[in-house]
Motif scaffolding. Structure first.
Motif, PDB file in Angstrom:
ATOM      1  N   TRP A 150      77.071  49.863 139.017  1.00  0.00           N
ATOM      2  CA  TRP A 150      76.842  49.095 140.242  1.00  0.00           C
ATOM      3  C   TRP A 150      75.433  48.515 140.253  1.00  0.00           C
ATOM      4  O   TRP A 150      74.571  48.934 139.482  1.00  0.00           O
ATOM      5  CB  TRP A 150      77.066  49.955 141.492  1.00  0.00           C
ATOM      6  N   TYR A 151      75.246  47.520 141.138  1.00  0.00           N
ATOM      7  CA  TYR A 151      73.940  46.922 141.369  1.00  0.00           C
ATOM      8  C   TYR A 151      73.571  47.049 142.843  1.00  0.00           C
ATOM      9  O   TYR A 151      74.447  47.122 143.721  1.00  0.00           O
ATOM     10  CB  TYR A 151      73.941  45.434 140.993  1.00  0.00           C
ATOM     11  N   GLU A 152      72.288  47.044 143.109  1.00  0.00           N
ATOM     12  CA  GLU A 152      71.808  46.973 144.481  1.00  0.00           C
ATOM     13  C   GLU A 152      71.841  45.514 144.937  1.00  0.00           C
ATOM     14  O   GLU A 152      71.622  44.595 144.126  1.00  0.00           O
ATOM     15  CB  GLU A 152      70.393  47.520 144.587  1.00  0.00           C
ATOM     16  N   PRO A 153      72.095  45.270 146.222  1.00  0.00           N
ATOM     17  CA  PRO A 153      72.159  43.878 146.703  1.00  0.00           C
ATOM     18  C   PRO A 153      70.894  43.073 146.408  1.00  0.00           C
ATOM     19  O   PRO A 153      70.986  41.876 146.111  1.00  0.00           O
ATOM     20  CB  PRO A 153      72.362  44.050 148.212  1.00  0.00           C
ATOM     21  N   LYS A 154      69.722  43.701 146.456  1.00  0.00           N
ATOM     22  CA  LYS A 154      68.468  42.977 146.232  1.00  0.00           C
ATOM     23  C   LYS A 154      68.363  42.429 144.812  1.00  0.00           C
ATOM     24  O   LYS A 154      67.569  41.512 144.554  1.00  0.00           O
ATOM     25  CB  LYS A 154      67.270  43.876 146.533  1.00  0.00           C
ATOM     26  N   ASP A 155      69.143  42.976 143.900  1.00  0.00           N
ATOM     27  CA  ASP A 155      69.095  42.534 142.507  1.00  0.00           C
ATOM     28  C   ASP A 155      70.113  41.443 142.202  1.00  0.00           C
ATOM     29  O   ASP A 155      70.102  40.878 141.101  1.00  0.00           O
ATOM     30  CB  ASP A 155      69.339  43.723 141.575  1.00  0.00           C
ATOM     31  N   VAL A 156      70.987  41.133 143.152  1.00  0.00           N
ATOM     32  CA  VAL A 156      72.066  40.160 142.930  1.00  0.00           C
ATOM     33  C   VAL A 156      71.705  38.836 143.584  1.00  0.00           C
ATOM     34  O   VAL A 156      71.413  38.773 144.775  1.00  0.00           O
ATOM     35  CB  VAL A 156      73.404  40.683 143.490  1.00  0.00           C
ATOM     36  N   LEU A 157      71.728  37.760 142.803  1.00  0.00           N
ATOM     37  CA  LEU A 157      71.446  36.427 143.319  1.00  0.00           C
ATOM     38  C   LEU A 157      72.710  35.702 143.760  1.00  0.00           C
ATOM     39  O   LEU A 157      72.688  34.921 144.707  1.00  0.00           O
ATOM     40  CB  LEU A 157      70.745  35.588 142.252  1.00  0.00           C
ATOM     41  N   LEU A 158      73.803  35.924 143.041  1.00  0.00           N
ATOM     42  CA  LEU A 158      75.045  35.188 143.291  1.00  0.00           C
ATOM     43  C   LEU A 158      76.237  36.104 143.112  1.00  0.00           C
ATOM     44  O   LEU A 158      76.327  36.818 142.111  1.00  0.00           O
ATOM     45  CB  LEU A 158      75.155  34.004 142.310  1.00  0.00           C
ATOM     46  N   ALA A 159      77.152  36.066 144.066  1.00  0.00           N
ATOM     47  CA  ALA A 159      78.438  36.743 143.941  1.00  0.00           C
ATOM     48  C   ALA A 159      79.539  35.684 143.937  1.00  0.00           C
ATOM     49  O   ALA A 159      79.503  34.743 144.741  1.00  0.00           O
ATOM     50  CB  ALA A 159      78.664  37.715 145.099  1.00  0.00           C
ATOM     51  N   VAL A 160      80.490  35.825 143.023  1.00  0.00           N
ATOM     52  CA  VAL A 160      81.581  34.860 142.873  1.00  0.00           C
ATOM     53  C   VAL A 160      82.911  35.576 143.063  1.00  0.00           C
ATOM     54  O   VAL A 160      83.143  36.627 142.447  1.00  0.00           O
ATOM     55  CB  VAL A 160      81.552  34.195 141.479  1.00  0.00           C
ATOM     56  N   GLU A 161      83.771  35.010 143.887  1.00  0.00           N
ATOM     57  CA  GLU A 161      85.130  35.526 144.066  1.00  0.00           C
ATOM     58  C   GLU A 161      86.130  34.445 143.684  1.00  0.00           C
ATOM     59  O   GLU A 161      86.053  33.314 144.181  1.00  0.00           O
ATOM     60  CB  GLU A 161      85.382  35.971 145.506  1.00  0.00           C
ATOM     61  N   VAL A 162      87.053  34.778 142.803  1.00  0.00           N
ATOM     62  CA  VAL A 162      88.166  33.899 142.451  1.00  0.00           C
ATOM     63  C   VAL A 162      89.366  34.386 143.263  1.00  0.00           C
ATOM     64  O   VAL A 162      89.855  35.498 143.047  1.00  0.00           O
ATOM     65  CB  VAL A 162      88.460  33.930 140.944  1.00  0.00           C
ATOM     66  N   VAL A 163      89.829  33.582 144.195  1.00  0.00           N
ATOM     67  CA  VAL A 163      90.828  34.014 145.160  1.00  0.00           C
ATOM     68  C   VAL A 163      92.185  34.201 144.489  1.00  0.00           C
ATOM     69  O   VAL A 163      92.659  33.334 143.751  1.00  0.00           O
ATOM     70  CB  VAL A 163      90.933  33.003 146.316  1.00  0.00           C
TER      71      VAL A 163
END
Length: 207
Positions: A110-123
């Motif tokens: 897992w990652y902490e939110p502060k380390d994530v720049l972009l989240a991608v969801e393919v519906v």
């Protein structure tokens, strides 16, 4: 040929995990035995995913290759890694871009939110509400700056909806709808030919 008697047929039995009072926690997700791949934790409940369609797989392949070709050295990309949003939530984006310094090694889950720049969801058909509503709200509340949602057009091509976090409201503001070509400057400059989703090989090289 007759079927084997029922008492001769081996049946696999799976014991579903029983949640504790108050639901599961983010740390429990790494300790519960026998969970299916890509299990998420949403509001203390386990969420299982269905087998993915080819559109989903090919879209992630297309985006990942483009990201790796364009992103700066201080960023990296991972598929299907969870974000520990809070004690009761560890959603798993289909793809995320993170600060490379947050990579702790091959056992990381897992990652902490502060380390994530972009989240991608393919519906996908079985996750429409989660991908369009529930998970974006959680990413925004946690401070993930950029969010992309990818939908399948009637012609089978990706359509990418891009968003940026409004820090005042902790919600996402739309920044564009991209068909055929995706060109953005953030979180890094990238141009993607979305019509190439099924193009598995590059142009032939001259001798």
């Amino acid at each position: 040929m007759s079927a084997a008697p029922e008492d001769k047929v081996e049946q696999q039995q799976y014991t579903w995990p029983i949640p504790p009072a108050g639901g599961w926690t983010a740390d429990d997700l790494d300790r519960i035995p026998g969970l299916p791949a890509h299990t998420e934790l949403i509001d203390g409940s386990l969420v299982f995913v269905s087998p993915q369609r080819k559109f989903h797989t090919r879209t992630m392949w297309l985006l990942e290759n483009a990201f790796l070709a364009h992103m700066p050295d201080d960023l990296d990309v991972d598929r299907e890694m969870t974000i520990k949003v809070d004690k009761r939530n560890r959603p798993e984006p289909d793809m995320l871009v993170f600060h490379a310094k947050a990579d702790t090694g091959p056992d990381q889950t897992w990652y902490e939110p502060k380390d994530v720049l972009l989240a991608v969801e393919v519906v996908s058909p079985d996750s429409e509400a989660r991908d369009r509503e529930v998970k974006p709200r959680k990413y925004a509340a946690a401070g993930v700056r950029y969010f992309w949602r990818v939908e399948q057009s009637d012609g089978g091509l990706p359509v990418v909806y891009t968003y940026e976090l409004d820090p005042a409201t902790r919600s996402y503001a739309p920044t564009g709808v991209h068909k055929d070509t995706l060109e953005v400057d953030y979180p890094f400059r990238v141009s993607i030919d979305l019509t190439a989703i099924n193009r598995r090989r590059g142009p032939a090289q001259a001798d």
